[in-house]
Design a protein around this motif. Structure first.
Motif, short mmCIF file in Angstrom:
data_model
loop_
_atom_site.label_atom_id
_atom_site.label_comp_id
_atom_site.label_asym_id
_atom_site.label_seq_id
_atom_site.Cartn_x
_atom_site.Cartn_y
_atom_site.Cartn_z
N HIS A 97 -2.25 -1.52 -7.73
CA HIS A 97 -1.92 -2.44 -6.64
C HIS A 97 -1.36 -3.76 -7.17
N VAL A 107 2.14 1.61 -3.54
CA VAL A 107 1.04 2.04 -4.43
C VAL A 107 0.83 3.54 -4.29
N ASN A 134 0.83 -1.22 0.00
CA ASN A 134 0.00 0.00 0.00
C ASN A 134 0.86 1.26 0.00
#
Length: 125
Positions: free
Chosen positions: A48, A41, A38
């Protein structure tokens, strides 16, 4: 870690290589927590699944390992594994072509070494 991606290879490989570079450059060391999927990203502003593909390859090769519910960490010996792999790729991608081209141009081994030393010397400036 932020870098503009190039079009010469898939983005997931470039994400993977950036993590590898951090390990090789000792920015991430054995036992250190690696950025989460995360975090990557959000940092790179990319899909993702793209990030997951690159990171999962590093997990499969035991460069990173996952601690459930905590995150990913750099494995013991990861840097050494990466150095072995990258050195072999360096030989295959650069040295083989250099030697072949030098042979065509009748450049001696001594001249090759002299050229390498010249280039290395100019980088210091």
């Amino acid at each position: 870690m932020r870098n503009i991606f190039t079009e010469d290879k898939p983005i997931y490989l470039q994400v993977r290589e950036q993590i590898e570079d951090q390990i090789i450059n000792k920015q991430l060391q054995a036992g250190d927590q690696a950025p989460s999927i995360n975090q990557l990203v959000n940092f790179f502003k990319i899909n993702h699944q793209t990030v997951s593909k690159g990171v999962n390859q590093l997990v499969e090769e035991e460069i990173l390992y996952k601690k459930r519910g905590i995150g990913m960490f750099v494995s013991e010996g990861a840097r050494e594994k990466l150095l072995v792999k990258r050195r072999q790729l360096f030989i295959e991608d650069h040295i083989v072509n250099l030697v072949q081209e030098a042979k065509k141009l009748e450049i001696t081994d001594e001249e090759i070494l002299k050229f390498i030393k010249q280039v290395k010397g100019s980088e210091k400036e």
